[in-house]
Design a protein around this motif. Structure first.
Motif, short mmCIF file in Angstrom:
data_model
loop_
_atom_site.label_atom_id
_atom_site.label_comp_id
_atom_site.label_asym_id
_atom_site.label_seq_id
_atom_site.Cartn_x
_atom_site.Cartn_y
_atom_site.Cartn_z
N HIS A 262 1.68 -14.72 -14.93
CA HIS A 262 0.47 -15.50 -15.20
C HIS A 262 -0.17 -15.92 -13.87
O HIS A 262 0.55 -16.31 -12.94
CB HIS A 262 0.83 -16.74 -16.02
N PRO A 263 -1.49 -15.83 -13.78
CA PRO A 263 -2.14 -16.20 -12.51
C PRO A 263 -1.80 -17.62 -12.06
O PRO A 263 -1.72 -17.88 -10.87
CB PRO A 263 -3.63 -16.08 -12.85
N CYS A 300 -9.31 -19.62 -22.61
CA CYS A 300 -8.14 -19.89 -21.79
C CYS A 300 -8.30 -21.21 -21.04
O CYS A 300 -9.33 -21.45 -20.42
CB CYS A 300 -7.93 -18.76 -20.79
N PHE A 302 -6.98 -22.12 -18.39
CA PHE A 302 -6.86 -21.99 -16.93
C PHE A 302 -8.10 -21.32 -16.32
O PHE A 302 -8.21 -21.18 -15.11
CB PHE A 302 -5.60 -21.16 -16.61
N ARG A 303 -9.07 -20.92 -17.12
CA ARG A 303 -10.08 -20.01 -16.61
C ARG A 303 -10.91 -20.57 -15.46
O ARG A 303 -11.36 -19.81 -14.60
CB ARG A 303 -11.00 -19.53 -17.73
N CYS A 306 -9.23 -19.50 -12.33
CA CYS A 306 -8.59 -18.19 -12.35
C CYS A 306 -9.45 -17.14 -11.66
O CYS A 306 -10.65 -17.02 -11.91
CB CYS A 306 -8.33 -17.78 -13.79
N LEU A 308 -8.93 -13.96 -12.03
CA LEU A 308 -9.00 -12.75 -12.87
C LEU A 308 -9.84 -12.96 -14.12
O LEU A 308 -9.85 -12.11 -15.01
CB LEU A 308 -7.58 -12.33 -13.29
N CYS A 313 -11.95 -14.35 -21.79
CA CYS A 313 -11.24 -15.59 -21.48
C CYS A 313 -12.02 -16.83 -21.91
O CYS A 313 -11.45 -17.89 -22.14
CB CYS A 313 -10.94 -15.69 -19.99
N PRO A 318 -5.66 -16.97 -25.08
CA PRO A 318 -4.57 -15.99 -25.03
C PRO A 318 -3.30 -16.58 -25.63
O PRO A 318 -3.03 -17.77 -25.45
CB PRO A 318 -4.41 -15.73 -23.52
N CYS A 330 -1.91 -14.52 -21.20
CA CYS A 330 -3.03 -14.19 -20.32
C CYS A 330 -3.63 -12.86 -20.73
O CYS A 330 -2.91 -11.87 -20.90
CB CYS A 330 -2.56 -14.13 -18.87
N HIS A 331 -4.95 -12.84 -20.88
CA HIS A 331 -5.61 -11.60 -21.27
C HIS A 331 -5.48 -10.52 -20.20
O HIS A 331 -5.33 -9.34 -20.51
CB HIS A 331 -7.10 -11.85 -21.53
N ALA A 332 -5.53 -10.91 -18.97
CA ALA A 332 -5.47 -9.92 -17.89
C ALA A 332 -4.11 -9.22 -17.88
O ALA A 332 -4.02 -8.01 -17.73
CB ALA A 332 -5.71 -10.60 -16.54
S1 SF4 Z 1 -6.57 -15.50 -19.80
FE1 SF4 Z 1 -8.19 -15.02 -18.41
S2 SF4 Z 1 -8.70 -16.94 -17.44
FE2 SF4 Z 1 -6.77 -17.20 -18.45
S3 SF4 Z 1 -5.30 -16.82 -16.89
FE3 SF4 Z 1 -5.58 -14.90 -17.91
S4 SF4 Z 1 -7.21 -13.90 -16.81
FE4 SF4 Z 1 -7.20 -16.00 -16.13
#
Ligand code: SF4
Ligand SMILES: Nc1ncnc2c1ncn2[C@@H]1O[C@H](COP(=O)(O)OP(=O)(O)O)[C@@H](O)[C@H]1O
Ligand SMILES: [Mg+2]
Lengths: 351, 333
Positions: A262-263, A300, A302-303, A306, A308, A313, A318, A330-332
């Protein structure tokens, strides 16, 4: 949704109960209405393991921890979900005297180090007796010797500590007294909230070693909460990373720290020189964690911080999905590695 | 108990300095009083045919210093006799000032202490309640009653009580401390004592009560937010035990408030006793000023000050006896 982690049974068989948290939501009443500090969390504390819970301040760690004792303080309340503990059942519906006996009796809670968790007007020993009487301990003398033994094992002079007032003890000593009080009634689930915050480095190391030893000796199920990822790296078997009231990643400590997905987890680890091994490369996570009022309702959490971030998001939250040993929300990550990605070379290691 | 001894010594030293300041002050009043009463007495005696030596001795007995000495000699005489607890004689009745004071003191000390203790008990209980119910209407009302009462000066409370219960609806006496027709210590006498004490004691109680409620409420609210209370709850301590933890921690700072209240009520008594013609130190002080009875006036002033100082010292020491953070400070590291 369960994480398949066969925990190490402590030596000599286990009395440790497992804890299963399901769909837990905790809200606080604010002028803007009831806002969730913990949102629909699913999490297991496997029997006999030490689980670390990390996240920046305000991510909902203490709120989650208090839920295990059904002790969320007003204006907060558990609005949905269950917290099942082996041998006790769901603690959420518990009330009154029954709930009181579970606290301390079955679940030990250790307060943050520098804070004052003792009545300043009574000696530790008197408070120990109060604790014994509260839980109908018949043999108070045995309780006292048990306490002395525990303190002794933590490197303290038990008799002297029991005869002391809080102000006569150092931060590290108080923390050990807190651990003693959490364990002296033989609780097998232990929650430590920021056990090393505000202690100096040597005392920190000392307390962590004590936690590890006592956990193994007594066969406990332990939850260690911290905002310091270095602490969990040292003691935990399992690791859960919390952000904005959600678990964003969890799995065995080695995998999560060795190959964070996760980022947010990656950012947390990058921010710590001790773990990256290179002070120059350590860089703080940019931005600030959300507060109750600023946690987004959709998408999300955290966006805003983030790198990514994608358009999905903003709209779709996610969910935790399996990637090798870990669960990641996390979608990424989901896009990159739909099947759980490449196997890691320590994929079979569990602790 | 080293810390305690040091604290006691410090308090006593400070108290002595204050007493010294006050007695010097009373000396200055006596010696600069217009018409120099000591001198006047001396000349008066001379005129009555006394020899200068006799007149001087007589005047010295009244005032405790010789009318003809230098200011310094007079001061030394004055302090010396005070050290022997000799306060001289009343210029008005020629009775020893010490006796006059002792007679009056019991009518002040007992009702003041009774009133403050009653008020303390009441204020503490209501304050705890106001703290627990602080987010309800009732809690708000209790707190408001406290702020309101604290804002009313004590003599206004006294006058109000007097006009309601002694004038408008005369069910209580406002003259003296007892019906003097009764034989001392008969049942009637004791009942009459209590009956006469109701209004002054009620006044003291009501005027100190607001302060106690507010202080106790804020103290309890502070303690309720302390970590160790939540910690005790998370350890599954019994409610009754947690309640005792809260009560003991919350009441500690109240002893300072108690001392201040005793001191305040004590000084307030000067006017309250006047309202109810209650024969205590306050009445004595005012009467002695009216009669220009300087020795009694100085004695009463000195006694009231000493009492206030003692109240403060006792409260501070009491505080340190029950608070281990202060009691054991310096005992160990
Ligand atoms: S879901 Fe999207 S915004 Fe959230 S952590 Fe993953 S990439 Fe980043
Ligand atoms: N009593 C409370 N009233 C309102 N909001 C609260 C209260 N306690 C905690 N919160 C909010 O809930 C969120 C989570 O808090 P907490 O569980 O203490 O986080 P952590 O332990 O991770 O620092 C924070 O945003 C905090 O502001
Ligand atoms: Mg916290």
């Amino acid at each position: 949704m369960t994480l398949a982690t066969a925990a190490h049974a402590p030596e000599g068989g286990t009395t440790a109960p497992a804890v299963r948290i399901r769909d837990l939501t905790v809200v606080y009443k604010t002028p803007a209405g009831e806002l969730p500090a913990v949102s629909e969390i699913d999490m297991d504390l496997p029997a006999g393991t030490i689980t670390g819970l990390v996240g920046e301040s305000g991510s909902g760690k203490s709120t989650l921890a208090l839920s295990l004792l059904n002790a969320v303080q007003p204006p907060g309340r558990i609005s949905s979900g269950t917290v099942e503990i082996d041998g006790l059942g769901d603690v959420v519906p518990l009330q009154g005297d029954k709930l009181r006996r579970v606290r301390g009796g079955q679940i030990g809670y250790v307060f943050q180090a520098a804070q004052n968790s003792l009545n300043p007007l009574k000696t530790v020993g008197k408070q120990l007796l109060d604790l014994g009487r509260s839980h109908d301990v018949d043999d108070l003398r045995a309780l006292v010797s048990e306490a002395k033994e525990l303190l002794g094992r933590m490197g303290l002079d038990g008799a002297r500590v029991l005869d002391s007032y809080q102000h006569e003890l150092s931060g590290g000593m108080r923390q050990r007294v807190g651990i003693m009080l959490a364990l002296v009634l033989n609780a097998h689930v232990v929650v430590l909230d920021e056990p090393t915050t505000a202690l100096d480095m040597i005392t920190q190391a000392n307390i962590l070693e004590i936690i590890r030893n006592i956990h193994a000796e007594r066969g406990l199920t332990t939850l260690v909460i911290t905002h310091d990822i270095g602490v969990v790296a040292e003691v935990a078997d399992q690791l859960a990373v919390m952000y904005g009231g959600r678990i964003v990643e969890r799995g065995p400590v080695r995998s999560v720290l060795g190959e964070p997905r996760h980022p947010y987890t990656q950012g947390l680890i990058r921010a710590i020189p001790r773990l990256t091994g290179d002070i120059d490369q350590a860089r703080a996570l940019p931005g600030r964690p959300p507060t109750l009022g600023t946690i987004p309702e959709r998408g999300c959490v955290f966006r805003d911080r983030c790198e990514l971030r994608m358009s999905v998001c903003d709209t779709v939250e996610p969910v935790l999905e399996r990637h090798a040993d870990q669960l990641v929300a996390c979608h990424a990550v989901a896009g990159q590695e739909p099947d759980g990605g490449a196997p890691t070379d320590d994929g079979q290691e569990q602790t | 108990m080293k810390g305690f001894a040091r604290r006691l010594a410090g308090q006593l030293a400070r108290g002595l300095v204050m007493v010294w300041v006050v007695l010097t002050f009373t000396f200055v009043i006596i010696s600069i009083m217009p018409g120099d009463p000591v001198r006047a007495e001396y000349e008066n005696l001379l005129q009555q045919g006394y020899s200068p030596e006799q007149a001087e001795a007589q005047a010295a007995m009244l005032h405790r210093f010789r009318p003809t000495g230098s200011v310094f000699e007079q001061y030394v005489d004055y302090v010396g006799s005070l050290l022997r607890f000799d306060l001289g004689q009343s210029l008005y009745s020629r009775v020893d000032v010490a006796t006059v004071l002792a007679d009056a003191a019991k009518w002040t000390v007992i009702p003041v202490l009774l009133g403050t203790v009653l008020s303390f008990g009441l204020g503490v209980v209501v304050g705890v309640y106001a703290a627990i119910k602080r987010s309800s209407k009732l809690g708000d009302m209790l707190t408001m009653s406290g702020s309101l009462l604290r804002g009313i000066p004590d003599f206004v409370v006294g006058l109000l009580l007097a006009s309601i219960f002694a004038t408008l609806w005369p069910i209580l006496p406002r003259q003296g401390a007892v019906n003097i027709l009764y034989e001392p210590w008969t049942v009637e006498y004791v009942l009459s004592l209590g009956y006469h004490a109701i209004l002054p004691v009620a006044t003291y109680t009501i005027s100190a009560y607001g302060g106690f409620i507010l202080a106790m409420k804020s103290s309890v609210v502070t303690v309720l937010g302390d970590d160790f209370i939540l910690a005790a709850e998370l350890r599954g301590m019994k409610r009754s035990i947690i309640f005792r933890y809260i009560a003991r921690n919350a009441i500690l700072p109240l002893f300072t408030v108690f001392a201040l209240s005793v001191a305040a009520v004590f000084s307030g008594a000067i006017f309250i006793e006047r309202i109810f013609n209650y024969p205590g130190l306050g009445m004595l002080l005012i009467d002695s000023i009216g009669r220009r009875d300087i020795t009694v006036m100085a004695g009463a002033l000195l006694l009231i000050t000493v009492a206030v100082i003692i109240a403060n010292i006792v409260a501070d020491l009491f505080y340190s006896v029950i608070d281990p953070r202060i009691r054991r400070a310096g005992d160990r590291v």
